[in-house]
Design a protein around this motif. Structure first.
Motif: not given
Length: 121
Positions: A11-12, A21-23, A65-67
């Motif tokens: 989902y990212q 790296i852009i998230v 959550n963001i990984y």
């Protein structure tokens, strides 16, 4: 997603640009939350660890959550999404990006490029 962005953790999305790296969050992630109430991200210069939680989106549906995709340092935050979380839903692949990470190891960028069949910059 545009042709430079690719999925991560389902989902990212990630985009490799200028050695960093852009998230961001993709449509699948946005389908999991109705309304984003707040965004919690690491501070600039914070160290992050590959495949570990480094932030979250808070919603009535619970946190998302963001990984981090790599070991490295956060070199830029999108302050606009912290101030206005709706921006993530309004433009998830553009103005709604979350953070930029500088990998601790160049090999991690090469691995991501190879895993997703991307050309070198």
């Amino acid at each position: 997603m545009n042709d430079k962005q690719f999925p991560y953790m389902g989902y990212q999305w990630l985009q490799i640009e200028d050695g960093s790296i852009i998230v961001g969050i993709n449509d699948e992630g946005l389908d999991e939350v109705e309304e984003i109430a707040a965004v919690a991200l690491p501070a600039e210069n914070d160290e992050v660890t590959a495949d570990e939680i480094c932030g979250e989106l808070d919603s009535r549906d619970g946190p998302l959550n963001i990984y981090s995709p790599v070991d490295g340092s956060v070199i830029e935050l999108n302050e606009a999404v912290i101030d206005t979380p709706e921006l993530i839903r309004d433009d998830p692949y553009g103005e709604g990006w979350l953070m930029r990470i500088e990998p601790a190891n160049e090999a991690d960028l090469k691995r991501l490029r190879a895993d997703h069949n991307l050309d070198d910059e």
